[in-house]
Scaffold this motif. Structure first.
Motif, mmCIF file in Angstrom:
data_model
loop_
_atom_site.group_PDB
_atom_site.id
_atom_site.type_symbol
_atom_site.label_atom_id
_atom_site.label_comp_id
_atom_site.label_asym_id
_atom_site.label_seq_id
_atom_site.Cartn_x
_atom_site.Cartn_y
_atom_site.Cartn_z
ATOM 1 N N ALA A 191 7.721 16.410 0.842
ATOM 2 C CA ALA A 191 7.666 15.018 0.389
ATOM 3 C C ALA A 191 7.886 14.065 1.553
ATOM 4 N N ALA A 192 8.837 14.421 2.452
ATOM 5 C CA ALA A 192 9.122 13.542 3.583
ATOM 6 C C ALA A 192 7.990 13.508 4.585
ATOM 7 N N ALA A 193 7.141 14.530 4.593
ATOM 8 C CA ALA A 193 6.057 14.592 5.577
ATOM 9 C C ALA A 193 5.007 13.518 5.362
ATOM 10 N N VAL A 194 4.975 12.949 4.165
ATOM 11 C CA VAL A 194 3.938 11.942 3.908
ATOM 12 C C VAL A 194 4.369 10.555 4.353
ATOM 13 N N LEU A 195 5.638 10.409 4.754
ATOM 14 C CA LEU A 195 6.147 9.067 5.039
ATOM 15 C C LEU A 195 5.429 8.368 6.182
ATOM 16 N N PRO A 196 5.126 9.021 7.299
ATOM 17 C CA PRO A 196 4.390 8.302 8.368
ATOM 18 C C PRO A 196 3.060 7.744 7.894
ATOM 19 N N THR A 197 2.315 8.544 7.129
ATOM 20 C CA THR A 197 1.023 8.064 6.608
ATOM 21 C C THR A 197 1.239 6.924 5.622
ATOM 22 N N LEU A 198 2.287 7.032 4.800
ATOM 23 C CA LEU A 198 2.578 5.978 3.834
ATOM 24 C C LEU A 198 2.930 4.676 4.531
ATOM 25 N N ARG A 199 3.727 4.763 5.622
ATOM 26 C CA ARG A 199 4.062 3.552 6.377
ATOM 27 C C ARG A 199 2.798 2.888 6.933
ATOM 28 N N MET A 200 1.893 3.716 7.466
ATOM 29 C CA MET A 200 0.667 3.166 8.051
ATOM 30 C C MET A 200 -0.180 2.484 6.992
ATOM 31 N N LEU A 201 -0.299 3.091 5.802
ATOM 32 C CA LEU A 201 -1.108 2.497 4.738
ATOM 33 C C LEU A 201 -0.523 1.193 4.239
ATOM 34 N N LEU A 202 0.825 1.131 4.189
ATOM 35 C CA LEU A 202 1.487 -0.069 3.698
ATOM 36 C C LEU A 202 1.718 -1.100 4.788
ATOM 37 N N GLY A 203 1.372 -0.767 6.020
ATOM 38 C CA GLY A 203 1.559 -1.710 7.115
ATOM 39 C C GLY A 203 3.012 -1.920 7.473
ATOM 40 N N ILE A 204 3.857 -0.886 7.321
ATOM 41 C CA ILE A 204 5.281 -0.993 7.609
ATOM 42 C C ILE A 204 5.547 -0.427 9.000
ATOM 43 N N GLY A 205 6.131 -1.240 9.875
ATOM 44 C CA GLY A 205 6.433 -0.794 11.232
ATOM 45 C C GLY A 205 7.747 -0.052 11.295
ATOM 46 N N GLN A 206 8.175 0.239 12.525
ATOM 47 C CA GLN A 206 9.399 1.013 12.690
ATOM 48 C C GLN A 206 10.633 0.228 12.275
ATOM 49 N N HIS A 207 10.477 -1.117 12.180
ATOM 50 C CA HIS A 207 11.608 -1.922 11.733
ATOM 51 C C HIS A 207 11.502 -2.276 10.260
ATOM 52 N N GLY A 208 10.595 -1.604 9.555
ATOM 53 C CA GLY A 208 10.446 -1.925 8.141
ATOM 54 C C GLY A 208 11.655 -1.524 7.316
ATOM 55 N N PHE A 209 12.386 -0.495 7.760
ATOM 56 C CA PHE A 209 13.580 -0.070 7.062
ATOM 57 C C PHE A 209 14.730 0.061 8.060
ATOM 58 N N ASP A 210 15.891 -0.143 7.604
ATOM 59 C CA ASP A 210 17.064 -0.052 8.475
ATOM 60 C C ASP A 210 17.523 1.398 8.508
ATOM 61 N N ASP A 211 16.747 2.218 9.270
ATOM 62 C CA ASP A 211 17.048 3.640 9.307
ATOM 63 C C ASP A 211 18.335 3.936 10.068
ATOM 64 N N GLU A 212 18.815 2.976 10.868
ATOM 65 C CA GLU A 212 19.979 3.219 11.707
ATOM 66 C C GLU A 212 21.287 3.177 10.910
#
Length: 804
Positions: free
Chosen positions: A761-782
């Motif tokens: 399920a987690a493997a799809v996240l990079p593709t999902l970010r690209m489709l939704l136009g979410i950059g590396q700062h789209g979520f506060d992963d830190e």
């Protein structure tokens, strides 16, 4: 005697040039004969009313194929066309005369007489030419001559003798072929009689009268271009009194004549307004090619195939030319025809298949050509307004069908939409609405445009309503509102008036709508009219028109449907229930749309609440057919109007042993029918278990009766859905307890994998970010997540973390 061409040519009386209409060989021969004879005037088979339109043929804006259109002034639907292509002998003679300053006269029976006969069909008066010179004759002169020459195909004989022959070398007598053809036609008419069209005696009498008048005006130095069948009749000596007697008593009407554009596709048709020319594109090529027609044609074919990604090289062209010419030699033909060319293309360029044949036929053999006429050509006022509007909106008539995407938020596109909708209301379907492949919003429209030549007749017919598109559409809408018989018709008319933006017609239509709605007590009629009315309200919102009156009528109509629908569902047979199901779905969708605008939120909520009450009444009433009870239950479930277990309770009652199997099967069809019904059963194991339990308990005697209903229901599901349902039934119902939060069961769901694979399920996240136009700062992963267990290295924005 004539010395205009620098030589002395002895002839007695006018030169009669008998032709086959729309033939390139005849056109070349006519041009050579005119160059040799240099007549003082040229007489052409055609309606005399068009004499004044001849000068337009010399203008730069005139490009064949075109047609002379004649119609009755008081009844524009009674019309006739005389099509002319660039390779038509009449067109060549006309252009030669205009280029040399020679007068032109048309000599056929006037359109006033041809159109005056109510029994004369459009096919009989269209073009006069091809049909009257053979296609509708009691005998086929070309067929008789071909048979005498040993040919079994009249068209092939004519092409070998006329169309594929050259015009002769220098010094050849250009009149010799016409003399031979006249002699042959004379022998045929002597043997078989004047067995042509019933109207031929009158037509030929009028031609002789016009010929006499031209001889008085210009002398004997005349050239007459007419169908070869008529040549013996024009050469025959008759009295003036006898010819006038043949014309006595003919019906007569007032007509109007103009030039209109034509197409090669229409020339290729034998019915309607066609001319019966099977290969106008090929004929045009034969006429225009200066030399080497076979090589030039196959070069065109190669270019077309390359555009369509066929691998065709120069070597293919050379080999195809050799093969076509070899086939023509073996078959005894003077020039390779379409048969030989098609065989060569199939063998050399098509790898032995027929794949390119239809493409070549449509694009080259017939051709995608639309003629043009000058802007100053006579036209009815409505046609002039249409031309002005389309030029302003940059809409060009085209022979090929093309899609037009419109964004109604743009003024230019909104104007195009108004024009096309108004023309459709007038019965001029230049454009037809199509389903959009992109956005489904109401501000988007998709049209398929194609200009057909006969639309000129539709324009002339619509001219009785007004001189402009707006005034004509308004007048016709008001007239249709007054004469509409049913409520649905008036409702559809109101929708069309909004689409066409006819503010002056809308009050008249609305009054007619209110009157018929008040008198119509049939719930089916009311439910059928409601969706179109609600769509009209939405169109009004999108197009900026005042739709308040429409909304009021739509709301009142919905209220009447609410009251009358439950009783109308009682005692229906299978066909009646199926029809009422359609009304149920349409009303449900209309109610949902009617309450959407923000300004009507409260009223819309009340309307939907009342509708939910109607659906509950239908779903719980035993006397209502199972199909309708099941459908009402499904609509309530989709809208979230059933509490926990509500759907299971109603399904359990419907599938109880006390219910007849046929009625229960109808309930399942209403509830789970449609493309999305299968997914409902896939994701709700309890409902599937109920269906499975009922089905296994159906007695053998009743199973045969319910099987067609069930097969119809489940056949609508996609293959994957049916496969999943089968696997779920095979494994048995899910028995695992549900999670306390009400989410998915902790154990594996039958038919699916054992739980969620979090890494996949987690493997799809990079593709999902690209489709939704979410950059590396789209979520506060830190940031740390206190809800995550210690040592959990899964991404913080895992799909199961509810953040995404």
């Amino acid at each position: 005697m004539s010395e205009r061409s620098g030589r002395t040519t002895h002839r007695v009386g006018p030169v009669l040039l008998g032709v086959r209409h729309h033939g390139p060989g005849s056109a070349r021969a006519v041009r050579a004969a005119l160059e040799q004879c240099r007549p003082a005037a040229v007489l052409i088979e055609g309606p005399p009313e068009a004499d004044e339109l001849v000068p337009l043929a010399a203008q730069e804006g005139m490009r064949p194929p075109v047609a002379l259109l004649a119609h009755v002034q008081d009844d524009p639907g009674r019309a006739a066309f005389w099509p002319l292509a660039g390779f038509s002998p009449e067109w060549v003679a006309m252009r030669w005369a205009l280029a040399h300053g020679v007068p032109v006269r048309f000599i056929d029976l006037p359109a006033a007489h041809s159109l005056g006969d109510d029994e004369e069909t459009a096919d009989e008066v269209t073009g006069g030419q091809e049909a009257r010179s053979g296609a509708e004759a009691r005998i086929d002169p070309i067929g008789v001559l071909a048979e005498a020459a040993g040919y079994d195909d009249p068209e092939r004989w004519w092409e070998d003798v006329i169309e594929h022959r050259g015009s002769g070398g220098a010094g050849a007598d250009a009149l010799a072929p016409f003399a031979a053809l006249a002699e042959a036609m004379g022998a045929l008419r002597e043997t078989y009689g004047d067995g042509g069209h019933d109207r031929d005696p009158a037509r030929e009498a009028h031609m002789r009268l016009r010929l006499r008048a031209a001889r008085r005006e210009f002398g004997d130095d005349l050239a007459v271009v007419c169908g070869a069948w008529h040549v013996p009749a024009l050469a025959r000596r008759t009295t003036l009194t006898a010819d006038r007697q043949l014309l006595k008593g003919l019906p007569k009407v007032k007509t109007a004549v103009t030039w209109v554009p034509w197409t090669h596709r229409r020339l290729s048709r034998r019915s309607g307004y066609g001319a019966g020319i099977a290969s106008p594109g090929w004929y045009g090529h034969l006429f225009s090619a200066p030399d080497r027609p076979v090589e030039r044609w196959l070069t065109k074919v190669a270019g077309l195939l390359r555009e369509e990604d066929y691998a065709v090289s120069s070597a293919h062209v050379i080999e195809a030319v050799r093969l076509a010419e070899g086939l023509a030699t073996v078959r005894g033909r003077p020039l390779a025809g379409l048969t030989e060319l098609d065989d060569a293309v199939r063998a050399v360029m098509g790898d032995g298949t027929d794949a390119p044949s239809s493409l070549i036929h449509d694009r080259l053999v017939v051709g995608e050509v639309l003629g043009e006429v000058p802007e100053d050509a006579p036209a009815v006022p409505l046609q002039q307004d249409i031309d002005r509007s389309r030029r302003t909106l940059r809409l060009k008539p085209e022979v090929l069908e093309r899609e037009l995407e419109l964004d109604l938020r743009k003024e230019a596109d909104a104007g195009r939409s108004r024009l096309l909708h108004r023309l459709r209301l007038l019965g001029i379907p230049w454009g037809e609405p199509a389903r959009s492949r992109g956005s489904t919003g109401t501000f988007r429209e998709t049209w398929r445009l194609r200009w057909e030549p006969e639309l000129a007749v539709r324009v002339a017919e619509a001219g009785i309503w007004g001189t402009t598109v707006l005034s004509a559409a308004t007048a016709k809408a008001a007239s249709e509102a007054a004469g509409a018989a049913g409520l649905a018709e008036v409702t559809a008319l109101a929708e069309r008036c909004l689409l066409a933006e006819l503010p002056d017609a809308l009050p008249v239509v609305m009054q007619a709508l209110a009157d018929r709605a008040a008198l119509d007590a049939d719930v089916g009629h009311l439910a059928q009219a409601l969706p179109a009315l609600v769509r009209s309200v939405r169109y009004g919102d999108v197009r900026g028109t005042d739709a308040a009156a429409l909304r009021e009528v739509a709301t009142g109509l919905a209220e009447r449907v609410f009251v009358g629908l439950p009783p109308a569902c009682l005692g229906l047979d299978a066909d009646g229930a199926a029809e009422m199901r359609g009304h149920l779905d349409a009303t449900h969708q209309a109610v949902g749309l009617l309450g959407r605008p923000e300004s009507e939120r409260q009223a819309g909520g009340e309307l939907r609440a009342r509708w939910a009450g109607v659906l509950r009444a239908v779903s719980e009433r035993d006397a209502v057919p199972g199909l309708l009870r099941g459908r009402a239950t499904r609509l309530l479930l989709d809208d979230g109007e059933l509490g926990d277990g509500g759907a299971e309770r109603l399904m359990g009652l419907a599938l109880s042993p006390g219910t007849s199997p046929t009625d229960a099967a109808g309930w399942i069809e209403g509830f789970a029918g449609g493309g999305d019904g299968g997914m409902l059963l896939v994701h709700d194991a309890r409902l599937l278990a109920l269906v499975d339990g009922w089905l296994t308990g159906v007695p053998d005697a009743a199973f045969t009766d319910v099987l067609p209903l069930l097969r119809r229901t489940f056949a609508e599901y996609e293959t994957g859905v049916r496969r999943t349902l089968g696997e779920l039934v095979r494994r048995g119902p899910a028995t695992a307890p549900r999670h306390p939060a009400g989410d998915a069961p902790d154990a594996a769901v039958p038919g699916f994998g054992p739980g969620l694979d979090r890494d996949r399920a987690a493997a799809v996240l990079p593709t999902l970010r690209m489709l939704l136009g979410i950059g590396q700062h789209g979520f506060d992963d830190e940031q740390p997540d206190p809800s995550r267990p210690a040592g959990d290295s899964r991404p913080a924005d895992d799909l199961t973390g509810a953040r995404t």
